[in-house]
Design an enzyme around this catalytic site. Structure first.
Site: not given
Length: 601
Positions: A400, A394
């Site tokens: 990202h 996660e």
């Protein structure tokens, strides 16, 4: 003397440092309410653009900017409400908040639904002129060209408005499923290996499946799936409704199938999906060999479905606290260099993460948040190796998002689901590499090797099985077939037999497993776990072998958002998913690791 009972704590008893800081989005519900009212007012004002969008480059730009502002604000409203509900899905006020947040999002879709059809009325020559003459509009060039790509599947303004109004209805099956699965479903209590009574929950089911005590595994497995089976018809109708909504949407938009409609959203060729199934089917023999090794290593006459998660190496026990897991992750991701590592440290120290399970909390794990918020993480941490990998996974998503938001304007700040699983799985690959290199204990190495093979089994083989299940049931429904509980269970059981082979006893209970998979409501999402894993294996190997150049390509990938089509973004990072090679290479590695384990056991 009575047995000790292990109970899940209430939300109020979770230490604040182990909760996410969603108050940084809205201090209280009053400030949220103000944004809600503001965005609904702005939505009403957006109608001033109707009929005027194509008149000049300036009016087109103004429309796009107002649209961005609307969605940016409503995403804050919706995400906060949704996350608040996920903290404890039993709280009625949070249910109401989430319902209003979703309602506002649907309202924005409805009020802006005329925009795309009007833009598509602009001919290419005029649009090119607008782009040349208006510097501000050039920011939206890729966005506009992507719209034109989908022109044949965009309806009239009136029809788009109707579809937008129906969105809330179309989401009902998923909402019903979420309430049933996370809030209302009650599982039995079983006796664990220490004689304590343990209530089965969504959060502790996999840890129970990892138990060394086979009796505990069997009781948990049967108690868990028999609970689903008691509501099989309700779950079937929920999934049926979701499937029909997606098929309806595909048909009215003039697609040949629901899968084509889903993949075209991000310009993904259907051959990518088909190549995945083909590659995995060609390598099922290596999965069968892995199952034989598991059966032999566990010393079992029959390998049942509840024997698939318990570690093959029984005398190794990774008991890793959250703080220890955090430190391991930071060390493991060092190959990604300081720019990346500094953000990881910020994530751990700045309350991005909602760490532990509590009563009513949404099961599983995810990365969420908005352009203006922290990239939050929900997890249900248990002191297991799997939990450490989940946090690393996660964190990959969240970083990202962090870099995409940092480097891209709002319109390109998101990234497609096709890319989403790459960053998360690359983190896991680097974590595993670090742990293998930093233990001198052969049993621990064998345990970690088994863990990596389990990553392949659950992320490549299992998710591809899910993808094939989706493909089968959609094709059946598109031909007019009814998705009854019996049909769904029959298909699901047959696929388990196909993917696991003759050395695994396919227990009757596993036939209902489709009912517990929320991803079947995500419209052909799951195949991207397998393609993403394959791409991540390639990228992580490049990072470890090439160093700085590969790291820079990877960071550029993380910063690209949706500024180009996902296939192109990934190709620039060093992986071409339009050919079979990445999946074949990942499965080749799986085969080699299976052979290596065969020699060690």
């Amino acid at each position: 003397m009575g047995r000790e009972k292990v109970e899940t704590i209430e939300r109020k008893d979770v230490p604040v440092e182990n909760t996410w800081d969603i108050e940084s989005m809205y201090e209280n519900e009053e400030t949220w309410e103000k944004d809600l009212l503001d965005v609904l007012k702005q939505a009403e004002e957006f109608k001033k653009h109707k009929g005027n969008i194509s008149q000049s480059s300036e009016k087109l730009l103004n429309t796009l900017e107002d649209m961005g502002e609307l969605y940016r604000k409503v995403s804050n409203v919706y995400s906060y409400a949704s996350m608040k509900l996920d903290e404890d899905t039993r709280v009625s006020s949070s249910q109401a908040l989430a319902d209003r947040g979703l309602g506002a999002y649907v309202k924005i879709q409805e009020k802006t639904s005329f925009m795309v059809p009007e833009i598509l009325q602009i001919d290419k020559k005029t649009l090119d002129t607008y782009l040349k003459e208006n510097e501000g509009l050039q920011l939206y060039e890729h966005y506009l060209k992507n719209l034109l790509r989908k022109k044949d599947h965009t309806l009239s303004s009136q029809e788009e408005n109707l579809l937008a109004q129906m969105e809330e209805l179309a989401n009902s099956p998923q909402q019903i499923y979420a309430m049933l699965n996370d809030a209302d479903l009650k599982f039995p209590t079983i006796e664990d290996k220490n004689g304590a009574d343990v209530e089965i929950t969504q959060g502790n089911f996999i840890p129970l499946m990892e138990s060394k005590d086979r009796d505990v595994r069997e009781k948990a497995f049967k108690g868990f799936y028999n609970t689903y089976n008691s509501l099989k018809n309700t779950f079937a109708q929920s999934l049926n409704g979701n499937t029909k909504a997606n098929i309806f949407n595909a048909r009215v938009r003039k697609y040949n199938s629901a899968i084509e409609a889903s993949l075209n959203e991000n310009n993904i060729p259907i051959r990518v999906y088909e190549n995945l199934l083909k590659s995995v089917h060609s390598n099922l023999d290596s999965m069968y060999k892995y199952m034989k090794i598991r059966k032999r290593a566990l010393g079992l006459d029959k390998l049942h479905m509840y024997d698939l998660y318990t570690p093959i190496v029984k005398d190794v026990d990774f008991n890793i606290s959250y703080d220890e897991g955090r430190d391991i992750i930071i060390k493991a991701l060092q190959p990604l260099k300081d720019e990346y590592i500094n953000v990881v440290k910020e994530g751990f120290s700045d309350r991005w993460i909602d760490v532990y399970e509590n009563k009513g909390k949404k099961s599983g794990a995810y990365s969420g948040g908005t352009y203006d918020s922290k990239p939050f993480i929900l997890t249900n941490y248990h002191d297991t190796l799997d939990s450490v990998f989940t946090v690393a996974h996660e964190m990959g998503h969240s970083i990202h998002s962090y870099f995409s938001k940092q480097k891209q304007p709002y319109v390109y700040s998101g990234y497609s689901i096709f890319l989403a699983e790459v960053a998360s799985t690359a983190n896991e690959s680097l974590l595993l590499d670090y742990m293998l290199k930093n233990t001198n204990n052969d049993r621990e190495k064998l345990y970690l090797l088994n863990h990596y093979l389990e990553q392949f089994r659950t992320t490549v083989f299992r998710q591809t099985m899910f993808a094939e299940f989706e493909k089968i049931i959609y094709e059946y429904a598109e031909k007019g077939g009814g998705l009854t509980a019996d049909y769904l269970s029959q298909v699901y059981k047959e696929l388990n037999e196909k993917y696991y082979g003759v050395d695994v006893e396919i227990d009757e209970e596993i036939a209902i497993e489709w009912a517990r998979i929320p991803h079947f409501y995500y419209n052909f999402y799951v195949f991207q776990y397998a393609t993403g894993f394959s791409a991540a294996v390639t990228l992580s190997q490049q990072i470890l072998k090439e160093g700085d150049n590969a790291v820079q390509r990877y960071l550029n990938f993380l910063k690209s958002g949706s500024s180009d089509y996902p296939i192109n973004v990934l190709k620039a990072a060093g992986v071409d998913m339009t050919i079979e090679e990445p999946v074949d290479n990942a499965l080749k590695l799986f085969r080699q690791l299976v052979d290596e384990m065969d020699k060690l056991i």
